[in-house]
Design a protein around this motif. Structure first.
Motif, PDB file in Angstrom:
ATOM      1  N   PRO A 281       0.817  -1.213   0.000  1.00 22.18           N
ATOM      2  CA  PRO A 281       0.000   0.000   0.000  1.00 22.18           C
ATOM      3  C   PRO A 281       0.848   1.258   0.000  1.00 22.18           C
ATOM      4  O   PRO A 281       2.057   1.222   0.268  1.00 22.18           O
ATOM      5  N   ARG A 309      -7.895   1.212   0.938  1.00 22.53           N
ATOM      6  CA  ARG A 309      -8.020   0.046   1.822  1.00 22.53           C
ATOM      7  C   ARG A 309      -8.523   0.462   3.200  1.00 22.53           C
ATOM      8  O   ARG A 309      -9.294  -0.240   3.846  1.00 22.53           O
ATOM      9  N   ASP A 310      -8.019   1.599   3.667  1.00 18.92           N
ATOM     10  CA  ASP A 310      -8.370   2.049   5.010  1.00 18.92           C
ATOM     11  C   ASP A 310      -8.332   3.569   5.038  1.00 18.92           C
ATOM     12  O   ASP A 310      -7.492   4.192   4.370  1.00 18.92           O
ATOM     13  N   ASP A 332      -3.693   0.875  -2.544  1.00 21.65           N
ATOM     14  CA  ASP A 332      -2.753   0.252  -3.474  1.00 21.65           C
ATOM     15  C   ASP A 332      -2.268   1.291  -4.475  1.00 21.65           C
ATOM     16  O   ASP A 332      -2.974   2.262  -4.783  1.00 21.65           O
TER      17      ASP A 332
END
Length: 418
Positions: A281, A309-310, A332
């Motif tokens: 990431p 992703r977060d 990513d």
């Protein structure tokens, strides 16, 4: 992920970058086709092998520039130093052919952009060429205190400088790399003579462009100019990010030859590397002190839509003890463009910190655990003798809603079913 790592231990110039790309296996054919509308034919161009301090490298130049060796004392056959802002007219009948450009046409930015458009390259190459040339134009305008479209360029307005910019853009696109990194930049030392006088290295335009790059300078001292304005502008335009050479499988090492010879090999070294970074990431972060909670919540949703992703917010105290929030995002590399678009569109920030991360992930497997309330997916991972087990939250939530109970009640049923 395919990565281009630029190692300017002996500086960088436009013709060195093009030579190194061809040394790396990229063909001159498409490049020459794109130059044809500018009156440059294959016989006007030099591509040849040259030995530099025991290293065999590929040399690129225009034959007319090779013949003009009287400028070699200043740089790597690149006439790309300082703009002539006192010259405010153009020859309406100028011939852009390679054999005629030694008449020192003093083009403005509009003229340069028109030349780029006149070339035969595809749209992506033309747009990247403009992105490379713009830092040159901005540097000249800043150095001379002129408006961007008022400056008329001297060396960087010559056709060979435009060819270098087009070549850098063409080969960057043709290489198909997904990321470009650069090591410490060796600018060289001593003095250099340009259109407006003699200056210390790096020359003013080069120094201005380097100040816009977050890249450290360093390397063996050589009393010559090693990094030219065009070389610095290439790094800026192709968005080369500083970092140590990444780990991965080296596909090719290539060398582009400069013109001068000294104890330090006058070459630009490129590494084409296959890395595992596509799986790792990237961490983005910015500080906010002028957004409502609703706006930040909306931004979080858009960031997840963009592929994050977060996403998290943390309360902080900023300058002058102003309360605010730090927004952190993990995504990513493939999602970078959409994530940045969401950040700049849905927050008030004017800058985002970007940090590539190495994420250590345990091998995992997912199996179904049957409980008294229904099936729950269970994630299992192992580190040495340690096993980590966790239920899938969405399954816990679905069963809690189905049975009108709490998530904790479903979790307890899951634990009994293990």
């Amino acid at each position: 992920m395919r990565v281009l790592y630029i190692d300017p231990f002996s500086g960088i110039s436009g013709n060195m970058f093009i030579g190194a790309m061809v040394d790396g296996g990229l063909s001159p054919a498409g490049f020459l086709e794109g130059l044809a509308p500018l009156g440059i034919a294959a016989e006007d161009v030099i591509f040849e092998k040259r030995e530099k301090t025991g290293i065999l490298a590929t040399y690129f130049n225009l034959k007319s520039e090779e013949a003009r060796g009287h400028h070699d004392h200043a740089h790597h056959h690149e006439h790309d130093h300082h703009g002539d802002h006192d010259h405010h007219h153009e020859d309406d009948h100028e011939d852009d052919h390679v054999h005629a450009h030694h008449h020192h046409h003093h083009r403005g930015l509009a003229d340069i952009l028109a030349l780029i458009e006149k070339s035969g390259f595809e749209r992506g190459v033309k747009d990247l060429a403009k992105a490379i040339y713009l830092p040159l134009a901005k540097a000249e305008a800043a150095v001379h205190g002129k408006d961007l479209y008022e400056v008329h360029f001297h060396e960087v307005g010559e056709l060979d400088a435009v060819v270098d910019v087009l070549g850098a853009a063409y080969y960057t696109v043709a290489s198909g790399v997904e990321a470009v990194y650069v090591g410490k930049i060796n600018t060289g030392g001593g003095m250099v003579t340009c259109a407006h006088g003699t200056y210390p290295v790096p020359a003013p335009a080069t120094a201005h462009i380097l100040s816009t790059l977050d890249v450290p300078l360093g390397g063996a001292t050589v009393e010559e100019e090693l990094t030219t304005p065009t070389g610095a502008a290439i790094l800026k335009g192709i968005q080369a990010a500083y970092r140590p050479r990444p780990e991965g499988r080296v596909l090719k090492v290539a060398y582009g030859a400069g013109t001068k010879d000294h104890d330090l090999a006058n070459v630009l070294r490129l590494f084409f590397i296959e890395t595992e970074e596509a799986r790792a990431p990237i961490f983005y972060s910015c500080n906010l002190d002028d957004m409502t909670g609703e706006a930040m919540g909306f931004c979080m949703e858009r960031l997840f839509d963009a592929g994050a992703r977060d996403v998290s917010f943390a309360p902080i105290f900023m300058k002058k003890n102003r309360p605010g929030y730090r927004l952190d995002v993990l995504a990513d590399g493939a999602s970078e463009e959409k994530v940045l678009e969401a950040l700049f569109k849905h927050t008030t920030t004017l800058g985002v910190k970007k940090i590539p991360l190495e994420k250590i992930e345990l091998p995992r497997a997912t199996k179904e655990t049957m409980t008294a309330l229904g099936p729950v997916s269970t994630k299992r991972a192992r580190y040495k003798e340690m096993e980590k087990i966790s239920p899938e939250y969405e399954d816990l939530k679905a069963l809690a809603l189905k049975h009108d109970t709490t998530v904790e009640a479903v979790r307890r049923a899951w634990e009994l079913g293990l």
